[in-house]
Design a protein around this motif. Structure first.
Motif, short mmCIF file in Angstrom:
data_model
loop_
_atom_site.label_atom_id
_atom_site.label_comp_id
_atom_site.label_asym_id
_atom_site.label_seq_id
_atom_site.Cartn_x
_atom_site.Cartn_y
_atom_site.Cartn_z
N MET A 196 12.27 48.80 36.89
CA MET A 196 12.57 48.88 37.40
C MET A 196 12.87 48.71 38.97
O MET A 196 13.54 47.80 39.38
CB MET A 196 13.61 49.95 37.40
N GLN A 197 11.21 49.32 39.48
CA GLN A 197 10.92 48.97 40.86
C GLN A 197 10.91 47.43 41.04
O GLN A 197 11.08 46.91 42.07
CB GLN A 197 10.04 50.11 40.85
N ILE A 198 9.91 46.47 40.53
CA ILE A 198 9.70 45.53 40.52
C ILE A 198 11.44 44.91 41.00
O ILE A 198 10.71 43.33 41.19
CB ILE A 198 8.56 44.96 39.48
N LYS A 199 12.44 44.79 39.72
CA LYS A 199 13.76 43.78 40.22
C LYS A 199 13.80 44.35 41.66
O LYS A 199 14.38 43.62 42.49
CB LYS A 199 14.52 44.94 39.74
N ARG A 200 13.55 46.05 42.15
CA ARG A 200 14.22 45.81 43.68
C ARG A 200 13.60 45.54 44.59
O ARG A 200 14.13 44.37 45.64
CB ARG A 200 13.77 47.38 43.87
N MET A 201 12.26 44.99 44.14
CA MET A 201 11.30 44.15 44.92
C MET A 201 11.40 42.66 45.23
O MET A 201 11.32 42.63 46.31
CB MET A 201 9.35 44.76 44.32
N ALA A 202 11.87 41.88 44.06
CA ALA A 202 11.87 41.12 44.03
C ALA A 202 13.62 40.85 44.75
O ALA A 202 13.45 39.86 45.79
CB ALA A 202 11.81 40.40 42.71
N ALA A 203 14.32 41.95 44.97
CA ALA A 203 15.91 41.14 45.53
C ALA A 203 16.30 41.40 46.94
O ALA A 203 16.32 40.89 47.32
CB ALA A 203 16.69 42.38 44.11
N VAL A 204 14.87 42.29 47.06
CA VAL A 204 14.08 42.63 48.37
C VAL A 204 13.66 41.67 49.22
O VAL A 204 13.56 40.47 50.07
CB VAL A 204 13.85 43.90 48.92
N PRO B 147 24.14 34.17 35.68
CA PRO B 147 24.26 32.92 36.96
C PRO B 147 23.17 33.30 37.99
O PRO B 147 22.79 32.05 38.96
CB PRO B 147 25.20 33.61 37.09
N ALA B 148 22.62 34.52 38.23
CA ALA B 148 21.59 34.62 39.31
C ALA B 148 20.34 34.26 38.99
O ALA B 148 19.99 32.88 39.46
CB ALA B 148 21.56 36.12 39.33
N PHE B 149 20.22 34.14 37.79
CA PHE B 149 18.33 33.09 37.11
C PHE B 149 18.68 31.52 37.38
O PHE B 149 17.89 31.25 37.59
CB PHE B 149 18.30 33.50 35.57
N LYS B 150 19.68 31.25 36.92
CA LYS B 150 20.57 29.74 36.60
C LYS B 150 20.54 29.42 38.49
O LYS B 150 19.97 28.05 39.34
CB LYS B 150 21.79 29.18 36.62
N SER B 151 20.94 29.65 39.73
CA SER B 151 20.60 29.81 41.05
C SER B 151 19.44 30.22 41.72
O SER B 151 18.73 29.10 42.61
CB SER B 151 21.72 31.02 41.78
N ALA C 228 20.81 30.33 47.34
CA ALA C 228 20.11 31.58 47.33
C ALA C 228 21.22 32.87 47.97
O ALA C 228 20.98 34.77 47.87
CB ALA C 228 19.29 31.45 48.69
N ALA C 229 21.79 33.11 48.74
CA ALA C 229 22.92 34.43 49.27
C ALA C 229 23.28 34.14 47.40
O ALA C 229 23.89 35.36 47.88
CB ALA C 229 23.83 33.35 50.68
N PHE C 230 23.97 33.47 47.28
CA PHE C 230 24.60 33.62 45.81
C PHE C 230 23.65 34.58 44.78
O PHE C 230 24.16 35.62 44.41
CB PHE C 230 25.43 32.39 45.12
N ALA C 231 22.64 33.95 44.45
CA ALA C 231 21.91 35.27 43.54
C ALA C 231 21.16 36.06 44.59
O ALA C 231 21.03 37.16 43.27
CB ALA C 231 20.60 33.87 43.93
N VAL C 232 20.87 36.38 45.84
CA VAL C 232 19.91 37.34 46.49
C VAL C 232 22.18 38.96 45.68
O VAL C 232 21.91 39.36 45.93
CB VAL C 232 20.65 37.17 47.77
N TRP C 233 23.36 38.01 46.12
CA TRP C 233 24.28 38.74 45.81
C TRP C 233 24.41 39.46 44.18
O TRP C 233 24.71 40.57 44.19
CB TRP C 233 25.67 37.83 45.92
N ARG C 234 24.56 38.08 43.19
CA ARG C 234 23.91 38.28 42.38
C ARG C 234 23.03 39.56 41.76
O ARG C 234 22.97 40.45 41.09
CB ARG C 234 24.44 37.70 41.31
N SER D 192 22.00 41.92 43.44
CA SER D 192 21.87 43.22 44.07
C SER D 192 23.18 44.29 43.28
O SER D 192 23.07 45.68 42.62
CB SER D 192 23.50 43.41 45.19
N ASP D 193 22.70 43.33 41.99
CA ASP D 193 23.73 44.26 40.92
C ASP D 193 21.66 45.15 40.16
O ASP D 193 22.59 45.90 39.83
CB ASP D 193 24.29 42.90 39.60
N TRP D 194 21.54 44.51 40.17
CA TRP D 194 20.17 44.86 40.12
C TRP D 194 19.85 46.98 40.81
O TRP D 194 19.00 47.56 39.81
CB TRP D 194 18.37 44.84 40.69
N TYR D 195 20.34 47.11 41.66
CA TYR D 195 20.94 48.58 42.48
C TYR D 195 21.27 49.77 41.08
O TYR D 195 20.68 50.34 41.21
CB TYR D 195 20.48 48.16 43.28
#
Length: 147
Positions: free
Chosen positions: A1-9, A74-78, A134-140, A142-145
């Protein structure tokens, strides 16, 4: 889970750099410095943000692939589109712009032609599209949190 947060940040930080360099720093440089000097500095900033983006979005793609779920598609595609557009801009479009500036040969310029302004416009559109995707992907992402 930590790597997901780091990637999103990291993706969000990269987006901030993309926006700051392209829509704040570059206009200030061109307003305050001679055109050639401003262009050289802006080119260095854009190269930095492009290479950083290639690394960050590759990390995002790898993390998403390893934790694949339908809701992240959708985030993966973006993210994939951002990575591809960054690569095209950095490795295809930017060398054409440099060839125009230095009046040297470039295979793509020879093949497609076009003025400096046309290629700069294409690069600017790709830059803007990357920021929007990128804005769309970052928004998507954020679900990782919530995970």
């Amino acid at each position: 889970m930590q790597i997901k947060r780091m990637a999103a940040v990291l993706a969000a930080v990269w987006l901030g750099m993309q926006l700051a360099f392209g829509y704040v720093a570059a206009p200030v440089l061109f307003k305050t410095l001679p055109k050639l000097q401003a262009g050289a500095i802006a080119g260095e900033l854009f190269a930095f943000v492009s290479y950083a983006g290639l690394a960050v979005w590759l990390l995002v793609l790898a993390v998403q692939k390893s934790t694949a779920r339908g809701r992240t598609m959708p985030a993966f595609k973006s993210a994939a589109a951002v990575w591809l557009l960054l690569a095209v801009n950095q490795f295809l479009i930017t060398p054409v712009i440099e060839a125009h500036k230095t009046q040297t040969a470039n295979w793509l310029l020879s093949l497609a032609g076009g003025s400096f302004g046309v290629w700069h416009g294409i690069s600017s559109l790709i830059f803007m599209l990357c920021a929007l995707l990128a804005a769309f992907a970052v928004w998507r992402l954020s679900d990782w949190y919530g995970d």
